[in-house]
Design an enzyme around this catalytic site. Structure first.
Site, PDB file in Angstrom:
ATOM      1  CE1 TYR A 229       8.603   1.731  -6.639  1.00 37.22           C
ATOM      2  CE2 TYR A 229       8.421  -0.336  -5.443  1.00 37.22           C
ATOM      3  CZ  TYR A 229       7.910   0.887  -5.774  1.00 37.22           C
ATOM      4  OH  TYR A 229       6.725   1.303  -5.249  1.00 37.22           O
TER       5      TYR A 229
ATOM      6  CB  CYS B 152     -23.463 -13.859  23.912  1.00 36.24           C
ATOM      7  SG  CYS B 152     -22.766 -15.286  23.094  1.00 36.24           S
TER       8      CYS B 152
ATOM      9  CE  LYS C   9       0.832  -1.704  -9.399  1.00 35.75           C
ATOM     10  NZ  LYS C   9       0.356  -1.618  -8.036  1.00 35.75           N
TER      11      LYS C   9
ATOM     12  CB  CYS D 129     -19.720 -13.556  24.786  1.00 38.54           C
ATOM     13  SG  CYS D 129     -20.631 -14.391  26.081  1.00 38.54           S
TER      14      CYS D 129
ATOM     15  CG  ASP E 228      -1.016  -5.790  -2.765  1.00 40.40           C
ATOM     16  OD1 ASP E 228      -1.226  -4.566  -2.754  1.00 40.40           O
ATOM     17  OD2 ASP E 228      -1.916  -6.632  -2.617  1.00 40.40           O
TER      18      ASP E 228
ATOM     19  CD  GLU F 232      11.218  -2.670 -10.991  1.00 43.22           C
ATOM     20  OE1 GLU F 232      12.422  -2.774 -11.257  1.00 43.22           O
ATOM     21  OE2 GLU F 232      10.750  -1.734 -10.349  1.00 43.22           O
TER      22      GLU F 232
ATOM     23  CE  LYS G 205      -3.274  -4.383 -10.084  1.00 44.82           C
ATOM     24  NZ  LYS G 205      -3.902  -3.186  -9.573  1.00 44.82           N
TER      25      LYS G 205
ATOM     26  CB  CYS H 136     -20.275 -18.160  26.347  1.00 45.25           C
ATOM     27  SG  CYS H 136     -20.817 -18.158  24.639  1.00 45.25           S
TER      28      CYS H 136
ATOM     29  CB  CYS I  78     -24.447 -18.082  26.339  1.00 52.49           C
ATOM     30  SG  CYS I  78     -23.532 -16.565  26.651  1.00 52.49           S
TER      31      CYS I  78
HETATM   32  S1  IVH Z   1       7.355   2.385 -10.081  1.00 54.63           S
HETATM   33  C1  IVH Z   1       5.667   6.533 -11.456  1.00 54.63           C
HETATM   34  N1  IVH Z   1       7.706  -0.117  -9.434  1.00 54.63           N
HETATM   35  O1  IVH Z   1       2.465   0.684  -7.553  1.00 54.63           O
HETATM   36  C2  IVH Z   1       5.648   5.115 -11.070  1.00 54.63           C
HETATM   37  N2  IVH Z   1       5.838   1.008  -8.524  1.00 54.63           N
HETATM   38  O2  IVH Z   1       0.196   1.875  -9.053  1.00 54.63           O
HETATM   39  C3  IVH Z   1       6.546   4.855  -9.958  1.00 54.63           C
HETATM   40  N3  IVH Z   1       4.498  -0.357  -6.985  1.00 54.63           N
HETATM   41  O3  IVH Z   1       2.463   3.861  -6.146  1.00 54.63           O
HETATM   42  C4  IVH Z   1       6.311   3.567  -9.366  1.00 54.63           C
HETATM   43  N4  IVH Z   1       5.711  -2.175  -7.161  1.00 54.63           N
HETATM   44  O4  IVH Z   1       3.522   2.022  -4.789  1.00 54.63           O
HETATM   45  C5  IVH Z   1       6.930   0.964  -9.286  1.00 54.63           C
HETATM   46  N5  IVH Z   1       8.177  -2.325  -8.937  1.00 54.63           N
HETATM   47  C6  IVH Z   1       7.410  -1.254  -8.780  1.00 54.63           C
HETATM   48  C7  IVH Z   1       6.260  -1.258  -7.950  1.00 54.63           C
HETATM   49  C8  IVH Z   1       5.496  -0.100  -7.846  1.00 54.63           C
HETATM   50  C9  IVH Z   1       4.653  -1.631  -6.587  1.00 54.63           C
HETATM   51  C10 IVH Z   1       3.394   0.515  -6.549  1.00 54.63           C
HETATM   52  C11 IVH Z   1       3.839   1.886  -6.149  1.00 54.63           C
HETATM   53  C12 IVH Z   1       2.976   2.839  -6.934  1.00 54.63           C
HETATM   54  C13 IVH Z   1       1.888   1.954  -7.394  1.00 54.63           C
HETATM   55  C14 IVH Z   1       1.365   2.475  -8.710  1.00 54.63           C
END
Ligand code: IVH
Length: 693
Positions: free
Chosen positions: A244, A427, A131, A445, A133, A129, A333, A450, A430
């Site tokens: 998740y 500023c 990750k 400012c 952000d 899945e 990553k 200005c 000006c």
């Molecule tokens: S599983 C024990 N699934 O990544 C691990 N984490 O670096 C449980 N995160 O703190 C997390 N997407 O905030 C999991 N699909 C995903 C995720 C995910 C983002 C974040 C999460 C975690 C951090 C770990």
């Protein structure tokens, strides 16, 4: 939820005769609304119109009020409560771990090899899945009700953000029942709160217009919005989430992660099914990585990698965890869009609203294919908080569409050559006085003339909500300043036809028209004029509030910060900004020149109202929201013209004015045979009685 269930229950509140009957109706309505919330927020497939939904909601709200049936997990309570003093801390019953990160295929293959070896298997199933952000979040449901939402914090203890998270549309306050199961007594669910990129950009644009600090990236915006003391602020932010993981579940035993995700979805939780894949082994997992990298730039939310998780839950327990991260999952990553470089200098940029933004000039560095030589430091407070000095080695990030910014300085790499940055008192464009807000996030400012700002100011001055001079848009404003015809705002009123004819593209007719428009704009309402001045932190709403309170410009000019802060909605920052604007000598001179050129201000809210009391003897009660005024403003208006505004309906009340969201007062009005007005009726009444609007 079964299809047999009634999703638009027909409830006739007037036929309900007992609390019991009301209780049953309320339950039906809540079930239905939860179902529609799920269709709307989670599946994105609503099955009724917004209007129909609002009707159901209104009936529920009325019944709850009338029969005193409000409970905290009712959909009607998904509104923001009062601000908190500080966020409390909570201990996570299962620690929130992080994920081990790898940056190449070999890292993932290593992980898979270890899994196979430890489990004694030839092949291991995984779920992959994105990750996300965002900000990791934990939700706790007891007997199907949301009782807690907490941030990750240090993994052991996080912050209690329940009140804030309750305001997010996608978070169910109650879970949907699965057919074959009674609601589990306790569930701990984890996921990520995020902001969509388009919504983030809109939010930031609006913040810039209002003079507040833009967020650096969607993740910071999401985190800042969730970690608020005032849930009403969170409610206004466009937040979403994906869930998740289900670390605690006291229900029937689950075998796989894949199954878990399905069940979470059936409870009505937002799970990103479209982007989760069950794969038979590591090769297949890696194929999805390439696919995800390609999809990344077209996605409307930010992801920074792919998570590979062992699917079988028993296998997960066998694998166990290291001290900070589990052995059953790994984060692969993406190529980081971050790098380090050196700050050559910090300069100050004067933006279009007069904001002074520190900008770092960098030794050029290639980040994700783009050469970066400048990065925004956002505001003075960030430079100070992050302690970024000239000569520092810093980490720079470039994410998606967002401009590059400095994440942090690497203090361990300092020698003694670094120099601290100080904000100039005047500023750089000006020499005007610089306004620094107390939190040091807003530096501006204050000089209306200005040159760095004048073009933008002139355009704003002439814009539709301000002087509304149609023939004066951005291009014309720039030409007028570039040609030296407008050196300060009052020059606009002094333009001659000869001046205009020298500008490219002006003919006799267009010049005459523009001059006529300018002349007409010399008579203007106070509200439009205050808005036109572009005083930092004053958006259209705040100018309305001020015009409502102050009779004329002199009254506003002479108000001190204390008087200003007495006004509902005016906080210390706005008060200071207003006072600082009017105390700047250049601004005083500019206003004087405008008056001399024939500026005439009027405040229709006051003209004719002096001493007249057309509403004398009338008692009003307001309930629900109005479009034209806040309730407080409507009350103030009534009282200004001699009426009285009270909060309780009684036999003495003359009118109850209602708007959407009105509660039990409506019934009280009926009981007391009091006339009920909607907003239009109210406006007509005011006009009939000669209240100037
Ligand atoms: S599983 C024990 N699934 O990544 C691990 N984490 O670096 C449980 N995160 O703190 C997390 N997407 O905030 C999991 N699909 C995903 C995720 C995910 C983002 C974040 C999460 C975690 C951090 C770990």
């Amino acid at each position: 939820m079964s299809d047999k269930q009634n999703h638009t229950p027909k409830v006739r509140p007037e036929k309900i005769a007992s609390k019991e009957e009301a209780g049953e109706a309320v339950e039906k309505l809540r079930e239905a609304i939860r179902f529609h919330d799920y269709r709307y927020y989670v599946l994105n497939e609503p099955v009724i119109s917004d209007r129909k939904y609002d009707e159901l909601f209104q009936v529920l709200n009325d019944l709850e009020q009338q029969w005193d049936l409000v409970v905290p997990d009712s959909p009607t309570q998904k509104v923001a409560g009062e601000p908190m003093q500080e966020l409390g801390t909570v201990r996570h019953t299962t620690p929130m771990m992080s994920l081990k990160a790898v940056y190449n295929e070999a890292g993932v293959r290593d992980f898979a090899r270890t899994c196979r070896r430890q489990l004694g298997l030839d092949k291991v199933e995984y779920v992959v899945e994105p990750k996300y952000d965002g900000l990791s979040i934990e939700l706790v449901y007891e007997d199907g009700r949301l009782v807690l939402a907490a941030t990750r914090g240090d993994g052991e203890r996080g912050e209690d953000v329940t009140a804030n998270v309750r305001t997010i549309g996608e978070v169910p306050l109650s879970l949907l029942k699965r057919q074959d199961e009674k609601m589990p007594s306790r569930l701990v669910i984890r996921g990520e709160i995020y902001m969509r990129i388009d919504e983030f950009n809109t939010l930031n644009r609006r913040r810039e217009q209002e003079g507040s600090r833009p967020f650096a990236n969607p993740r910071n915006a999401a985190a800042g919005s969730v970690r608020q003391l005032d849930p009403r602020i969170t409610k206004q932010r466009p937040l979403h989430l994906f869930l998740y993981e289900l670390p605690e579940y006291e229900g029937r035993s689950l075998k796989t992660h894949w199954e878990t995700l399905q069940i979470m979805l059936e409870w009505g939780l937002p799970v990103n099914r479209q982007m989760q894949y069950l794969v038979a082994g590591v090769d297949e997992a890696l194929e999805h990585y390439d696919q995800l990298v390609r999809a990344r730039d077209d996605m409307n939310f930010e992801i920074d990698g792919m998570v590979v998780k062992v699917n079988d839950l028993e296998d997960r327990s066998k694998l166990g965890a290291r001290s900070r991260d589990p052995r059953w999952a790994i984060a692969y990553k993406f190529e980081p869009r971050r790098d380090t470089t050196r700050v050559r200098d910090i300069i100050v940029n004067v933006g279009r609203t007069g904001a002074l933004t520190p900008v770092a000039l960098l030794d050029p560095v290639n980040i994700g294919g783009v050469e970066v030589s400048r990065a925004s430091l956002h505001n003075l407070s960030q430079v100070e908080e992050k302690d970024i000095r000239i000569g520092d080695t810093v980490e720079v990030e470039r994410a998606g569409d967002v401009i590059p910014y400095v994440v942090r300085s690497l203090k361990e790499q300092r020698d003694n050559s670094q120099k601290r940055f100080t904000m100039p008192e005047h500023c750089p464009a000006c020499g005007g006085e610089v306004f620094i807000s107390r939190d040091r996030k807003n530096v501006r400012c204050t000089n209306v003339d200005c040159p760095a700002q004048l073009k933008e100011r002139l355009q704003h001055f002439a814009s539709r909500q301000a002087l509304d001079i149609e023939g004066l848009g951005g291009k014309r404003a720039r030409q007028l300043v570039d040609m030296g015809f407008v050196k300060s705002l009052p020059d606009l009123y002094m333009l001659s036809k000869d001046d205009l004819l020298q500008l490219p593209g002006y003919a006799d007719k267009s010049a005459t028209n523009l001059l006529a428009e300018i002349k007409e704009a010399k008579s203007i309402t106070l509200e439009r004029f205050i808005y036109a001045l572009g005083i930092p932190l004053l958006g259209s709403h705040m100018t309305q509030v001020l015009a409502f309170h102050f009779k004329d410009l002199d009254a506003l000019k002479n108000a001190g910060t204390e008087e200003l802060q007495q006004i509902n909605e005016v906080g210390p920052e706005v008060a200071r900004s207003v006072v600082s604007f009017f105390s700047e000598e250049k601004n005083q001179r500019a206003l004087q020149a405008m008056y001399e050129a024939g500026l005439r201000l009027e405040n229709p809210l006051y003209s004719g109202g002096g001493g007249e009391r057309p509403l004398q003897g009338l008692k009003f009660v307001f309930t629900g929201s109005l479009e034209r005024w806040t309730r407080d403003q409507a009350k103030e208006l009534v009282e200004r013209y001699g009426g009285r505004a009270t909060s309780a309906v009684s036999g003495e009340t003359d009118y109850v004015v209602t708007g959407p969201g009105s509660g039990s007062k409506l019934d009280q009005a009926r009981t007391h045979h009091v006339a009920i007005l909607n907003e239009n009726d109210f406006v007509s009444l005011l006009l009939e009685r000669g209240v100037p609007l």
